[in-house]
Design an enzyme around this catalytic site. Structure first.
Site, PDB file in Angstrom:
ATOM      1  CG  ASP A  19      -1.835   1.088   1.371  1.00  0.00           C
ATOM      2  OD1 ASP A  19      -1.618   2.118   0.704  1.00  0.00           O
ATOM      3  OD2 ASP A  19      -2.814   0.951   2.127  1.00  0.00           O
TER       4      ASP A  19
ATOM      5  CB  CYS B 146      -8.685   7.720 -16.800  1.00  0.00           C
ATOM      6  SG  CYS B 146      -9.162   6.349 -15.757  1.00  0.00           S
TER       7      CYS B 146
END
Ligand code: SAM
Length: 293
Positions: free
Chosen positions: A168, A235
């Protein structure tokens, strides 16, 4: 406004209309299937070799004036994944918009670069290629399956000197420091929807992404050397995932480095200095901002 905007989920329709009052219709018209695009992998080949091999196999293509390694396949897009070029890692299938962040980050030999959320590795391999394989890249990915896919892609693309970490990014050691960071953040994908196709986008997803993006951005700024550059991209076209994330970085003391768009990229109006690529028949919707610590 035309009826086409009725084809996307109601909450998104409202957000696009509120955030892009005069451009919402244009955005929705651009949410269509795009032709296949690819990047010549200069770690294993060259744009010239790829062009010749594509021609030799009967593929019709177009080159992009803003990036010599980018190709757009015209007409019927048959069999590219069956080609030797693909199997040998001499090309990487990648959307045009997603080729932009590594170009702006402009990695050089010897620079230490962190790709914070890296799988499946399209931009990591591009960063490696742009530095001639000589940037010191760390590619971090949390998801085990996506990490496996990235390892495969790194090997096939010949990006052997990348340090891949399955972890992570929020838990990376606070004492690490990098010259440059790419944060191609997990996002709602609102810029990549295709009209008529199923989508998992929801207000909850947008909210969760927006929270995580700000956390990752704050972490990225901590891991950056003083004077270092962080390229933030998504995006998505939603301000809560883009401009708001940038504002949070500016509040933490970062400064915005204005981006100049290459010729031929369709843009939406957005915060000065950042770039919002408008989805169209070629590009997916995309956002980019460059920050200096
Ligand atoms: N840059 C990649 C490329 O060009 O191939 C695409 C990255 S994708 C937009 C975002 C990635 O972030 C996903 O693979 C997701 O699993 C990963 N991710 C999400 N949360 C993360 C975290 N906390 N730490 C590291 N990776 C994370």
């Amino acid at each position: 406004m035309s009826d086409i905007i009725e084809e996307i989920p109601a909450f998104l329709r409202e957000l696009f209309t509120k955030e892009y009052p005069s451009e919402a219709d244009r955005i929705v018209r651009g949410l269509v299937r795009r032709p296949l695009t690819l990047r010549a992998n200069t770690l294993k080949s060259s744009a010239e070799e790829v062009a010749a091999a594509l021609k030799g196999s009967g593929f019709s293509f177009e080159r992009m004036p803003w990036y010599r390694d980018a190709f757009l396949l015209r007409g019927e897009q048959r069999d590219i994944e069956e080609s030797a070029l693909f199997a040998e890692g001499k090309i990487y299938l990648q959307s045009l918009s997603s080729m932009l962040p590594p170009l702006f980050l402009s990695p050089a030999a010897g620079e230490s670069i962190l790709d914070m959320t890296a799988a499946p590795g399209g931009k990591t391999t591009q960063l490696s290629a742009l530095s001639g394989g000589r940037a010191l890249i760390t590619a971090c990915e949390k998801d085990k399956i996506r990490f496996g896919r990235m390892k495969f892609n790194l090997a096939r693309q010949g990006a052997g000197r990348v340090n891949a970490m399955q972890t992570d990014a929020l838990k990376l050691d606070e004492f690490l420091r990098f010259d440059k960071i790419l944060l191609d953040a997990p996002c709602s994908g609102s810029g990549t929807l295709v009209l008529g196709e199923e989508t998992k986008i929801s207000p909850k997803l947008v909210e969760n992404c927006a929270r995580l993006q700000k956390q990752l951005l704050q972490k990225g700024l901590k891991l950056l050397k003083k004077g270092g550059i962080l390229l933030y991209s998504t995006c998505s076209l939603l301000k809560e995932e883009n401009e708001e994330a940038v504002e949070s970085a500016l509040s933490a003391g970062a400064t915005l480095v204005p981006l100049s768009p290459p010729e031929g990229i369709p843009l939406l109006t957005g915060r000065a200095g950042t770039l919002t690529v408008c989805p169209d028949g070629r590009f997916e919707g995309f956002f980019l901002a460059m920050l200096r610590k």
